[in-house]
Design a protein around this motif. Structure first.
Motif, PDB file in Angstrom:
ATOM      1  N   ILE A 112       0.825  -1.206   0.000  1.00  0.00           N
ATOM      2  CA  ILE A 112       0.000   0.000   0.000  1.00  0.00           C
ATOM      3  C   ILE A 112       0.866   1.265   0.000  1.00  0.00           C
ATOM      4  CG2 ILE A 112      -0.229   0.231   2.490  1.00  0.00           C
ATOM      5  CD1 ILE A 112      -3.105   0.756   0.103  1.00  0.00           C
ATOM      6  N   LEU A 113       2.100   1.148   0.466  1.00  0.00           N
ATOM      7  CA  LEU A 113       2.991   2.308   0.514  1.00  0.00           C
ATOM      8  C   LEU A 113       3.525   2.611  -0.880  1.00  0.00           C
ATOM      9  CD1 LEU A 113       4.993   1.449   3.758  1.00  0.00           C
ATOM     10  CD2 LEU A 113       3.082   3.037   3.523  1.00  0.00           C
ATOM     11  N   LEU A 114       3.482   3.881  -1.255  1.00  0.00           N
ATOM     12  CA  LEU A 114       3.937   4.276  -2.581  1.00  0.00           C
ATOM     13  C   LEU A 114       5.456   4.162  -2.706  1.00  0.00           C
ATOM     14  CD1 LEU A 114       2.420   5.109  -5.082  1.00  0.00           C
ATOM     15  CD2 LEU A 114       2.752   7.477  -4.477  1.00  0.00           C
ATOM     16  N   THR A 115       6.181   4.408  -1.622  1.00  0.00           N
ATOM     17  CA  THR A 115       7.634   4.217  -1.614  1.00  0.00           C
ATOM     18  C   THR A 115       7.955   3.060  -0.675  1.00  0.00           C
ATOM     19  OG1 THR A 115       7.888   5.827   0.152  1.00  0.00           O
ATOM     20  CG2 THR A 115       8.166   6.632  -2.078  1.00  0.00           C
ATOM     21  N   PRO A 116       8.836   2.159  -1.085  1.00  0.00           N
ATOM     22  CA  PRO A 116       9.144   1.008  -0.232  1.00  0.00           C
ATOM     23  C   PRO A 116       9.862   1.445   1.042  1.00  0.00           C
ATOM     24  CG  PRO A 116      10.595   1.052  -2.133  1.00  0.00           C
ATOM     25  CD  PRO A 116       9.597   2.141  -2.327  1.00  0.00           C
ATOM     26  N   PRO A 117       9.649   0.707   2.141  1.00  0.00           N
ATOM     27  CA  PRO A 117      10.336   1.070   3.384  1.00  0.00           C
ATOM     28  C   PRO A 117      11.834   0.833   3.247  1.00  0.00           C
ATOM     29  CG  PRO A 117       9.190  -1.015   3.637  1.00  0.00           C
ATOM     30  CD  PRO A 117       8.807  -0.476   2.295  1.00  0.00           C
ATOM     31  N   VAL A 156      15.874  -2.554  -2.593  1.00  0.00           N
ATOM     32  CA  VAL A 156      15.361  -1.679  -3.651  1.00  0.00           C
ATOM     33  C   VAL A 156      16.049  -0.320  -3.605  1.00  0.00           C
ATOM     34  CG1 VAL A 156      13.290  -0.492  -4.487  1.00  0.00           C
ATOM     35  CG2 VAL A 156      13.135  -2.855  -3.721  1.00  0.00           C
ATOM     36  N   TRP A 157      16.242   0.219  -2.404  1.00  0.00           N
ATOM     37  CA  TRP A 157      16.876   1.527  -2.264  1.00  0.00           C
ATOM     38  C   TRP A 157      18.370   1.481  -2.572  1.00  0.00           C
ATOM     39  CZ3 TRP A 157      14.452   5.987  -2.024  1.00  0.00           C
ATOM     40  CH2 TRP A 157      13.136   6.015  -1.586  1.00  0.00           C
ATOM     41  N   SER A 158      19.040   0.370  -2.270  1.00  0.00           N
ATOM     42  CA  SER A 158      20.490   0.309  -2.447  1.00  0.00           C
ATOM     43  C   SER A 158      20.906  -0.263  -3.802  1.00  0.00           C
ATOM     44  CB  SER A 158      21.108  -0.531  -1.326  1.00  0.00           C
ATOM     45  OG  SER A 158      20.620  -1.853  -1.365  1.00  0.00           O
ATOM     46  N   TRP A 159      19.996  -0.824  -4.576  1.00  0.00           N
ATOM     47  CA  TRP A 159      20.344  -1.447  -5.854  1.00  0.00           C
ATOM     48  C   TRP A 159      21.058  -0.495  -6.817  1.00  0.00           C
ATOM     49  CZ3 TRP A 159      21.899  -5.414  -8.166  1.00  0.00           C
ATOM     50  CH2 TRP A 159      21.874  -5.520  -9.540  1.00  0.00           C
TER      51      TRP A 159
END
Length: 174
Positions: free
Chosen positions: A101-106, A114-117
């Motif tokens: 449901i969150l538009l940006t992943p935690p 996902v953020w560090s890829w």
């Protein structure tokens, strides 16, 4: 010094201090006012921008025209009026619908990947480029040595030995 002169000096210092600090207070007030939504509808929109509509594809609850998004906005408004914080409201929706449901992943667990890829991809490409260029330069230097007419076989062997030593030093660094 006379009392009048001392009072004037004190007054000048106070006025100078007020004039120097006034812009700071104005800026701080403006920043605080901008960070706080003006009314309940602005607060609802701000929270809804962080939630993904489950009916629409990649659209926030704030921008979605679907009936589900309208219901979710109404739920957000009711919870805000009940005194819940934005974090509590988001936690409620995560509990109801899951983290999708969150538009940006935690930025924890799988979301951290996902953020560090992108950073990992840049590092991996840089290492691959380093080794490819190192190999290309090595081939070019050996071919230049071999192409010279007046170079003896022992000089070629010496150059190859030196190149192997350099390669081992580079591989020891990695």
């Amino acid at each position: 010094m006379s009392r009048l002169r001392l009072a004037n000096l004190l007054m000048v210092n106070i006025i100078t201090l007020v004039l120097l600090l006034a812009p700071t207070f104005v800026i701080a007030t403006k920043v605080y006012a901008e960070s706080q939504p003006a009314n309940i509808d602005d607060q609802v929109r701000q929270i809804a921008k962080d939630l993904k509509c489950l009916v629409c594809e990649n659209e926030s609850v704030a921008d979605s025209p679907s009936p589900l998004a309208a219901d979710m906005r109404e739920t957000i408004k009711e919870k805000l009026l009940a005194g819940e914080t934005p974090e509590q409201i988001k936690a409620y929706f995560v509990q109801q619908y899951g983290e999708q449901i969150l538009l940006t992943p935690p930025k924890e667990g799988f979301g951290l990947l996902v953020w560090s890829w992108p950073i990992l991809a840049i590092i991996i490409c840089g290492i691959a480029l380093f080794f490819a260029m190192n190999k290309w330069v090595r081939r070019k230097s050996v071919s230049i040595i071999e192409s010279s007419n007046h170079v003896s076989d022992t000089e070629i062997e010496d150059a190859e030995i030196l190149q192997e030593i350099k390669d081992r030093r580079v591989s020891e660094l990695w």
